[in-house]
Motif scaffolding. Structure first.
Motif, short mmCIF file in Angstrom:
data_model
loop_
_atom_site.label_atom_id
_atom_site.label_comp_id
_atom_site.label_asym_id
_atom_site.label_seq_id
_atom_site.Cartn_x
_atom_site.Cartn_y
_atom_site.Cartn_z
N GLU A 1 -10.02 18.83 50.02
CA GLU A 1 -11.02 18.53 49.00
C GLU A 1 -10.35 18.14 47.69
OE1 GLU A 1 -14.74 20.71 46.66
OE2 GLU A 1 -13.78 21.66 48.39
N GLU A 2 -9.26 18.86 47.33
CA GLU A 2 -8.55 18.53 46.10
C GLU A 2 -7.88 17.17 46.20
OE1 GLU A 2 -5.88 21.69 45.32
OE2 GLU A 2 -7.43 23.07 44.59
N GLU A 3 -7.33 16.85 47.38
CA GLU A 3 -6.66 15.57 47.55
C GLU A 3 -7.65 14.41 47.50
OE1 GLU A 3 -4.61 15.97 51.22
OE2 GLU A 3 -2.89 17.05 50.36
N ASN A 4 -8.88 14.66 47.98
CA ASN A 4 -9.89 13.61 48.00
C ASN A 4 -10.71 13.54 46.71
OD1 ASN A 4 -9.13 12.98 50.64
ND2 ASN A 4 -10.59 14.43 51.53
N SER A 5 -10.44 14.46 45.78
CA SER A 5 -11.21 14.50 44.55
C SER A 5 -10.94 13.26 43.71
CB SER A 5 -10.86 15.76 43.74
OG SER A 5 -11.51 15.74 42.50
N THR A 6 -12.01 12.75 43.10
CA THR A 6 -11.88 11.57 42.25
C THR A 6 -11.91 11.93 40.77
OG1 THR A 6 -14.29 11.26 42.33
CG2 THR A 6 -12.97 10.09 43.98
N THR A 7 -11.90 13.25 40.47
CA THR A 7 -11.93 13.69 39.09
C THR A 7 -10.64 13.28 38.38
OG1 THR A 7 -13.30 15.59 39.67
CG2 THR A 7 -12.15 15.67 37.55
N GLU A 8 -10.80 12.64 37.25
CA GLU A 8 -9.63 12.18 36.50
C GLU A 8 -9.24 13.23 35.47
OE1 GLU A 8 -8.29 8.56 33.49
OE2 GLU A 8 -10.25 8.55 34.46
N TYR A 9 -8.01 13.67 35.53
CA TYR A 9 -7.51 14.66 34.58
C TYR A 9 -6.62 13.95 33.58
CZ TYR A 9 -5.05 18.68 32.66
OH TYR A 9 -4.52 19.61 31.80
N THR A 10 -7.00 14.04 32.32
CA THR A 10 -6.23 13.38 31.28
C THR A 10 -5.10 14.28 30.81
OG1 THR A 10 -8.24 12.26 30.52
CG2 THR A 10 -6.35 12.26 29.02
N PRO A 11 -3.86 13.84 30.91
CA PRO A 11 -2.73 14.66 30.44
C PRO A 11 -2.87 14.96 28.95
CG PRO A 11 -1.96 12.80 31.76
CD PRO A 11 -3.42 12.57 31.50
N LEU A 12 -2.29 16.07 28.54
CA LEU A 12 -2.38 16.50 27.14
C LEU A 12 -1.88 15.41 26.19
CD1 LEU A 12 -1.16 20.21 27.40
CD2 LEU A 12 -3.46 19.42 26.89
N TYR B 1 -5.26 12.19 22.81
CA TYR B 1 -5.57 11.66 21.48
C TYR B 1 -6.19 10.26 21.58
CZ TYR B 1 -1.51 8.55 21.70
OH TYR B 1 -0.62 7.58 22.05
N LYS B 2 -6.06 9.64 22.74
CA LYS B 2 -6.62 8.30 22.93
C LYS B 2 -8.11 8.34 23.26
CE LYS B 2 -2.20 6.73 24.88
NZ LYS B 2 -1.55 6.18 26.10
N LYS B 3 -8.62 9.53 23.55
CA LYS B 3 -10.03 9.65 23.93
C LYS B 3 -10.94 9.33 22.75
CE LYS B 3 -9.95 11.08 28.27
NZ LYS B 3 -10.71 10.42 29.36
N ASN B 4 -12.16 8.96 23.08
CA ASN B 4 -13.13 8.58 22.05
C ASN B 4 -13.88 9.82 21.56
OD1 ASN B 4 -14.76 7.05 20.36
ND2 ASN B 4 -16.25 6.61 21.98
N TYR B 5 -13.25 10.58 20.68
CA TYR B 5 -13.85 11.80 20.16
C TYR B 5 -14.93 11.47 19.13
CZ TYR B 5 -10.02 14.42 22.28
OH TYR B 5 -9.14 14.97 23.17
N GLN B 6 -16.00 12.28 19.15
CA GLN B 6 -17.07 12.11 18.18
C GLN B 6 -16.85 13.12 17.06
OE1 GLN B 6 -20.95 12.30 19.88
NE2 GLN B 6 -21.99 11.66 18.02
N LEU C 1 -16.21 16.03 25.51
CA LEU C 1 -16.16 14.65 25.98
C LEU C 1 -17.08 14.41 27.17
CD1 LEU C 1 -12.31 14.03 25.75
CD2 LEU C 1 -14.09 13.28 24.17
N GLU C 2 -17.31 15.45 27.96
CA GLU C 2 -18.16 15.30 29.14
C GLU C 2 -19.23 16.38 29.14
OE1 GLU C 2 -15.97 15.26 32.74
OE2 GLU C 2 -14.56 13.71 32.08
#
Length: 218
Positions: A53-64, A68-73, A82-83
């Motif tokens: 299940e973990e190998e097939n997961s499509t969840t994207e984990y953003t490295p630390l 800072y590139k994320k679109n923070y409000q 963010l989600e």
């Protein structure tokens, strides 16, 4: 001659004892190996679906280092996640969807007040996410003296606090967390006398935490 025969008999008995001990150890070793074999098979069958299940997961984990590139409000009163979580707020009988309870606890008579009258109680309100039946959730609790406190003109404890409560309910609760507001001893609707970090406050907080942790939803 008889002495030699007796010595041979003694040696033969010793060899038999040694052989029996060896067989016993060998048998025990084989039994342990069989047990470990069955245990390994069980855990392999148990863990394989989880790994797949973990190998097939499509969840994207953003490295630390890339966050800072994320679109923070940053233009709101509170920080924002963010989600958004998948769960909505469970509705209750009041307009704030909270539930209020009094948690009773014991105070020693030496504390006076509710310790003498034996009616110490803590006032708390909580909010729950709407999760599938039987699912238990962790609880985030805020303890303070400013819920429904006339001296600072704050609203009833059933109303989410504007300084923290509303933000947690809006952003953290949807990820599967319950939230609680707790009036410390001698404040709000919690009786007795306020005792900052004193025995009464510690016992009251302990009672509230235990109550929150012992519910069928937590």
């Amino acid at each position: 001659m008889s002495t030699g025969v007796e010595q041979d008999a003694i040696l033969l008995d010793a060899e038999k004892d040694l052989s029996n001990q060896f067989n016993a150890v060998l048998g025990a070793t084989i039994a342990v190996c069989v047990v470990f074999l069955f245990v390994s098979i069980y855990f392999e069958n148990f863990l394989t679906p989880i790994v797949e299940e973990e190998e097939n997961s499509t969840t994207e984990y953003t490295p630390l280092w890339d966050r800072y590139k994320k679109n923070y409000q940053t233009d709101l009163e509170n920080g924002t996640i963010l989600e958004k979580g998948p769960y909505s707020l469970l509705e209750t009988a009041n307009e704030w969807n909270s539930t209020h309870v009094f948690v009773e606890y014991e105070l020693p008579e030496t504390e006076g007040g509710a310790g003498v009258t034996n009616d110490a109680k803590i006032s708390l309100a909580y909010w729950l996410p709407k999760v599938p039946e039987g699912v238990k959730v962790p609880v985030i609790a805020e303890f303070g003296p400013y819920f429904q406190e006339p001296s600072v003109q704050t609203p009833t404890i059933e109303v989410p606090g504007s300084w923290l409560g509303q933000m947690i309910i809006d952003q953290i609760l949807p990820h599967g967390y319950a939230f609680a507001q707790v009036s410390v001893t001698g404040t709000g609707r919690s009786n007795h006398c306020m005792a900052l970090m004193g025995t009464a406050e510690q016992l009251g907080n302990d009672a509230a935490v235990r109550w929150l942790g012992e519910q069928n939803w937590s």
